[in-house]
Design a protein around this motif. Structure first.
Motif, short mmCIF file in Angstrom:
data_model
loop_
_atom_site.label_atom_id
_atom_site.label_comp_id
_atom_site.label_asym_id
_atom_site.label_seq_id
_atom_site.Cartn_x
_atom_site.Cartn_y
_atom_site.Cartn_z
N UNK A 99 0.81 -1.22 0.00
CA UNK A 99 0.00 0.00 0.00
C UNK A 99 0.84 1.27 0.00
N UNK A 100 2.17 1.13 0.04
CA UNK A 100 3.05 2.32 0.01
C UNK A 100 2.86 3.04 -1.32
N UNK A 101 2.86 4.37 -1.32
CA UNK A 101 2.62 5.12 -2.56
C UNK A 101 3.67 4.88 -3.64
N UNK A 102 4.86 4.46 -3.27
CA UNK A 102 5.94 4.24 -4.23
C UNK A 102 5.99 2.80 -4.74
N UNK A 108 16.09 0.63 -11.45
CA UNK A 108 16.76 1.89 -11.11
C UNK A 108 16.62 2.27 -9.66
N UNK A 109 15.66 1.69 -8.94
CA UNK A 109 15.52 1.98 -7.51
C UNK A 109 16.76 1.46 -6.77
N UNK A 110 17.15 2.18 -5.75
CA UNK A 110 18.23 1.74 -4.86
C UNK A 110 17.62 1.37 -3.52
N UNK A 187 14.96 7.72 -8.46
CA UNK A 187 15.31 8.93 -9.22
C UNK A 187 16.01 9.95 -8.34
N UNK A 188 16.89 9.47 -7.46
CA UNK A 188 17.69 10.36 -6.62
C UNK A 188 16.97 10.89 -5.40
N UNK A 189 15.71 10.50 -5.19
CA UNK A 189 14.96 10.99 -4.03
C UNK A 189 14.55 9.82 -3.15
N UNK A 190 14.69 9.96 -1.83
CA UNK A 190 14.22 8.88 -0.96
C UNK A 190 12.69 8.83 -0.96
#
Length: 197
Positions: A99-102, A108-110, A187-190
């Motif tokens: 259910x997390x929005x991401x 590409x995710x780290x 994309x460089x953002x947590x």
């Protein structure tokens, strides 16, 4: 116990403060040495999410709660012979992930995992990359780096969550290591910061 629900409630409450709803930044005035609330130079601002994390972390750390992974919560319930709580911990843990929005993971995710001191193992960290799998619709989780004690390599325990061609490469680290140990960067953002818990 994972405190993401409480953190979300605090975030929503803060976002409803002030004349601009939803608020994205919170402004305040710190009292001066003389107690004058209007003194210049005492204005501060903070992102609503950051302030919520600060409040929730201060509250629950002070209460002495130590976060557990969903699997560890289920194991504790099993030791108590509470099958309902055991199944509930696993179901709720997976529901928090999906259910997390991401969610879901993308190539590409780290994924960064931070482990605290545990017995003979020093605190250490791992970095994984989410990559496209060899088969359509599948993803892989590849270990990029693992280190402890200022960059020393970790032998024998690093890379346990590396996987090839999985439908959901995040479910195992989420459930076993726990969301409180994971930081996920897109994309460089947590997009998920577990270190606050």
């Amino acid at each position: 116990m994972n405190r993401s629900v409480e953190r979300q409630i605090i975030t929503e409450a803060l976002a409803k403060m002030g004349p601009h709803v939803p608020a994205t930044r919170i402004w305040g005035r710190a009292p001066s040495a003389t107690g004058d609330m209007g003194a210049e130079g005492n204005v501060w601002a903070g992102d609503v999410h950051d302030v919520a994390v600060h409040i929730a972390t201060a509250l629950y750390v002070r209460l002495g709660e130590r976060p557990l992974s969903p699997l560890a919560e289920a194991d504790e319930a099993k030791r108590r012979r509470d099958i309902g709580a055991e199944v509930g911990a696993l179901t709720a843990g997976y529901a928090r992930l999906t259910s997390a929005p991401w969610y879901p993971a993308r190539p590409g995710d780290l994924v960064l995992i931070a482990y605290e001191l545990a017995g003979e193992f020093p605190p250490f960290g791992e970095a994984y990359a989410v990559e496209a799998g060899q088969h359509k619709g599948m993803l892989s989780l590849r270990l990029l780096h693992a280190s402890a004690n200022g960059g020393q390599p970790v032998e024998g325990v690093a890379g346990v969550f590396a996987v090839e061609d999985a439908l959901d490469p995040l479910s195992e680290p989420w459930m076993e290591a726990g969301p409180h140990r994971l930081t996920i960067v897109r994309d460089g953002r947590p997009v998920h910061i577990g270190g606050a818990w």
